[in-house]
Design an enzyme around this catalytic site. Structure first.
Site, PDB file in Angstrom:
ATOM      1  N   ASP A 161      27.179  62.178  20.445  1.00  0.00           N
ATOM      2  CA  ASP A 161      26.684  60.844  20.082  1.00  0.00           C
ATOM      3  C   ASP A 161      27.266  60.344  18.756  1.00  0.00           C
ATOM      4  OD1 ASP A 161      25.330  58.512  20.612  1.00  0.00           O
ATOM      5  OD2 ASP A 161      23.424  59.196  19.774  1.00  0.00           O
ATOM      6  N   HIS A 169      26.097  55.889  21.356  1.00  0.00           N
ATOM      7  CA  HIS A 169      25.282  54.998  22.186  1.00  0.00           C
ATOM      8  C   HIS A 169      25.210  53.587  21.606  1.00  0.00           C
ATOM      9  CE1 HIS A 169      21.795  56.250  19.522  1.00  0.00           C
ATOM     10  NE2 HIS A 169      21.461  54.992  19.711  1.00  0.00           N
ATOM     11  N   SER A 186      19.372  54.221  14.204  1.00  0.00           N
ATOM     12  CA  SER A 186      20.457  54.964  14.847  1.00  0.00           C
ATOM     13  C   SER A 186      21.769  54.755  14.105  1.00  0.00           C
ATOM     14  CB  SER A 186      20.634  54.507  16.294  1.00  0.00           C
ATOM     15  OG  SER A 186      19.546  54.908  17.089  1.00  0.00           O
TER      16      SER A 186
END
Length: 200
Positions: free
Chosen positions: A91, A62, A159
């Site tokens: 991901d 992402h 992230s």
């Protein structure tokens, strides 16, 4: 020798062992941090990543949607990242780069429930930061994928950062945090990362 001096000696030994463990842990984290980078787009630092054996840089799929992406060092210097392969379902995105960055080791072994772990990354664009917590749950189904759960603090920008055990090994990669509540974060297990790396 009376009981009291013996107890004092035992406590002194335990204290020295604790200090040695703490110092070793700090040294490992400072070494690990050199392999963790801030990732930015054309405007700002937005996420985290880390380098593994082979020189590949890992972050989240992402995050890769914001391409072009760069490694951004503490002085603001940028180095372009090139997407090599990605896995939207899990991901994961793997990039090549031209910087000299030490690699972290991915461990195949699952962490233990309750094991102490550390999250390193670039939360809120503040620069490389460490937080710690425990493994709250072993890989469990979150949607279509199986993720580790941790209570280590995770914020926007974390992230793509590594989840590290006390030996300095990567047990997972931060992917998300709970939308509600606190102390609920998720990481892609290292075994899943290795499967994608093996395709290279």
């Amino acid at each position: 020798m009376s009981a009291r001096p013996v107890l004092q000696l035992v406590f002194a030994i335990l204290y020295l062992q604790a200090c040695a463990t703490s110092t070793s842990q700090q040294i490992e984290l400072s070494q690990v941090a050199t392999s963790v980078v801030a990732i930015g787009d054309d405007q700002a630092a937005i996420a985290s990543g880390f380098v593994v054996e082979g020189g590949w840089l890992l972050t989240n799929h992402h995050v890769a949607r914001a391409a072009p992406l760069y490694i951004v060092n503490a002085q603001g210097k940028r180095s372009l990242l090139t997407l090599v392969i990605s896995d939207e379902e899990n991901d994961i995105a793997i990039f090549s780069h031209e910087m000299s960055i030490p690699a972290l080791k991915l461990t195949q072994a699952l962490p233990d429930l309750g094991e102490t772990v550390f999250v390193l990354g670039n939360p809120l664009g503040l620069g490389i930061t460490a937080t710690h917590g425990i493994i709250s749950a072993l890989p469990r189904a979150i949607g279509k994928v199986h993720l580790l759960q941790t209570d280590a603090p995770i914020n926007p920008g974390n992230s793509g950062g590594p989840l590290i055990n006390q030996r300095g090994e990567v047990v997972g990669m931060v992917t998300s945090r709970g939308a509600v509540g606190s102390g609920i974060g998720f990481a892609v297990p290292s075994a899943t990362l290795k499967r994608l790396l093996n395709k290279l």
